[in-house]
Enzyme design. Structure first.
Site, PDB file in Angstrom:
ATOM      1  N   LEU A 163       7.940  -5.622 -12.858  1.00  0.00           N
ATOM      2  CA  LEU A 163       8.237  -4.587 -11.869  1.00  0.00           C
ATOM      3  C   LEU A 163       6.977  -3.849 -11.436  1.00  0.00           C
ATOM      4  O   LEU A 163       6.996  -3.098 -10.465  1.00  0.00           O
ATOM      5  CB  LEU A 163       9.258  -3.594 -12.430  1.00  0.00           C
ATOM      6  N   GLY A 164       5.880  -4.039 -12.162  1.00  0.00           N
ATOM      7  CA  GLY A 164       4.626  -3.423 -11.780  1.00  0.00           C
ATOM      8  C   GLY A 164       3.834  -4.224 -10.762  1.00  0.00           C
ATOM      9  O   GLY A 164       2.772  -3.772 -10.300  1.00  0.00           O
ATOM     10  N   HIS A 186       7.756  -5.837 -17.282  1.00  0.00           N
ATOM     11  CA  HIS A 186       6.377  -5.736 -16.802  1.00  0.00           C
ATOM     12  C   HIS A 186       6.207  -6.257 -15.374  1.00  0.00           C
ATOM     13  O   HIS A 186       5.311  -5.822 -14.654  1.00  0.00           O
ATOM     14  CB  HIS A 186       5.429  -6.501 -17.734  1.00  0.00           C
ATOM     15  N   HIS A 197      13.616 -10.302 -14.432  1.00  0.00           N
ATOM     16  CA  HIS A 197      12.791 -10.257 -13.230  1.00  0.00           C
ATOM     17  C   HIS A 197      13.607 -10.469 -11.952  1.00  0.00           C
ATOM     18  O   HIS A 197      13.503  -9.695 -10.992  1.00  0.00           O
ATOM     19  CB  HIS A 197      11.698 -11.332 -13.304  1.00  0.00           C
ATOM     20  N   ASP A 242      14.900 -15.257 -19.979  1.00  0.00           N
ATOM     21  CA  ASP A 242      13.540 -14.745 -19.847  1.00  0.00           C
ATOM     22  C   ASP A 242      13.246 -14.217 -18.451  1.00  0.00           C
ATOM     23  O   ASP A 242      12.577 -13.196 -18.301  1.00  0.00           O
ATOM     24  CB  ASP A 242      12.533 -15.838 -20.202  1.00  0.00           C
ATOM     25  N   ARG A 277      -1.408  -9.530 -37.077  1.00  0.00           N
ATOM     26  CA  ARG A 277      -1.692 -10.214 -38.347  1.00  0.00           C
ATOM     27  C   ARG A 277      -3.008 -10.987 -38.303  1.00  0.00           C
ATOM     28  O   ARG A 277      -3.323 -11.737 -39.213  1.00  0.00           O
ATOM     29  CB  ARG A 277      -0.542 -11.168 -38.691  1.00  0.00           C
TER      30      ARG A 277
END
Length: 391
Positions: free
Chosen positions: A231-232, A229, A291, A286, A109
């Protein structure tokens, strides 16, 4: 911001042809080197590609123009390349397969130009940012915004086949509206579509189930990718290598030799930047549910049947199902307060920003071994640590 890229690839045999072309070129270079070394005369010859991949020149010509026992070979798969070269030499136009093309579209936006988005991306990358990066201001109506996005993508794609990958990094409360509008107005009909959804995926089991049903009403399961993310990160990716590719560690990877395991994930950033987000989710939803548990599952799982994604997932699920139900005496919760600000910085809810606990996995490999977890935001330093203590 949701972004996407599209791909257009040549035929599936391209890699094979390139490899065979390299082999043929090496043979040619070796032959030419022998000509310069031994003084063999190179005479023009007529080559013809046959099913037997043999040369049809006369024996006398080969004897005069080639070294002994060396016959340049043109693989049959290069026939189209040979014909293309001949046609080009004669001035005829030849249709060539288009090369790989990638376009990146940012959707938000914000009132940004294409150049503004390129500058933002360039500020965090060390590589060159291609000019095929664009930004679309979708406004506050996602239905109209996705139609606008689709028109822009079609304009860039032209008449070529195009595959589209949509990466959704949006608040949970906007996920359904964005995904439904995308499904109805932005999918390509000249290729495949893939949807990447970043965690958290829902607030609880019920909301996660409803999200899944909504997505399956618009997409096939093979189109959906739910990702975490973190895990990368190198630390996480190296766990499986450390375990299954190391003959020293694999026999020690059990309660017989490991006394405890510690998983620490702390962030030093304050709640000023994340207050609104954590006010809804908290550190458990979160970080812990995604994680931390993913890290523990990778660390503690049994060797999978193969490296296929389904086999790895099955072993991780077995670990998660074996985690003992938490006792309140084994859990410590905390909430951030900014001591530097006189007025303090409190959350508007009871959502925790700090979590510490001792988890136990009730199976034969890890029975009695505590997995000590500590995570939070607004802490002294940023750390991501995985430790295990030997007896």
């Amino acid at each position: 911001v949701a972004s996407k890229c599209f791909f257009h690839c040549a035929a599936s045999g391209t890699t094979t042809r390139v490899c065979e072309l390299k082999i043929w070129m090496l043979e040619r270079l070796k032959w030419q080197k022998n000509i310069r070394t031994h003084g063999w005369e190179k005479k023009p010859r007529m080559l013809q590609v046959q099913d037997s991949v043999e040369e049809t020149t006369s024996n006398s010509e080969v004897a005069e123009s080639s070294p002994p026992n060396v016959q340049p070979i043109i693989p049959k798969v290069l026939e189209c390349s040979t014909e293309s070269s001949s046609s080009s030499a004669s001035g005829n136009s030849v249709d060539r397969a288009p090369s790989l093309n990638v376009g990146i579209f940012g959707y938000s936006r914000k009132d940004l130009s294409d150049e503004d988005l390129r500058n933002i991306v360039a500020a965090t990358l060390t590589c060159r940012v291609d000019h095929q990066t664009y930004h679309i201001n979708g406004g506050f109506n996602n239905k109209d915004g996705m139609k606008k996005l689709n028109r822009r993508m079609e304009q860039i794609e032209g008449e070529h086949e195009a595959n589209r990958i949509f990466y959704l990094s949006v608040p949970q409360e906007a996920l359904l509206d964005v995904s439904v509008s995308l499904a109805d107005n932005s999918q390509t009909k000249r290729g495949w579509n893939r949807i990447i959804i970043e965690k958290p995926f829902g607030f609880d089991a019920l909301s996660s189930y409803k999200l899944t049903q909504c997505f399956l009403s618009k997409f096939q399961e093979k189109q959906l990718y739910r990702i975490d993310h973190r895990l990368g990160k190198d630390l996480i990716e190296n766990i499986t290598v450390l375990r299954f590719s190391n003959l020293v560690f694999e026999p020690l990877w059990s309660r017989t030799y490991i006394k405890n395991v510690q998983v620490i994930l702390s962030e030093e950033c304050g709640m000023e930047a994340q207050g609104r987000y954590f006010g809804h989710y908290g550190v458990i939803r979160d970080i812990v549910h995604s994680h931390i548990l993913q890290t523990i599952a990778l660390f503690a799982m049994e060797p999978p049947v193969s490296l296929d994604g389904e086999d790895i997932r099955n072993e991780k699920v077995k670990v998660l199902r074996s985690i003992r139900k938490l006792n309140l005496n084994d859990v410590v919760l905390g909430q951030y307060k900014n001591s530097a600000d006189k007025s303090g910085c409190y959350m508007n809810s009871l959502m925790p920003t700090f979590f510490a606990a001792a988890l136990y996995i009730d199976n034969a490999r890890w029975d009695g071994v505590p997995f000590l977890v500590k995570t939070g935001v607004g802490l002294i330093k940023h750390r991501q640590v995985l430790l295990f203590t030997l007896w």
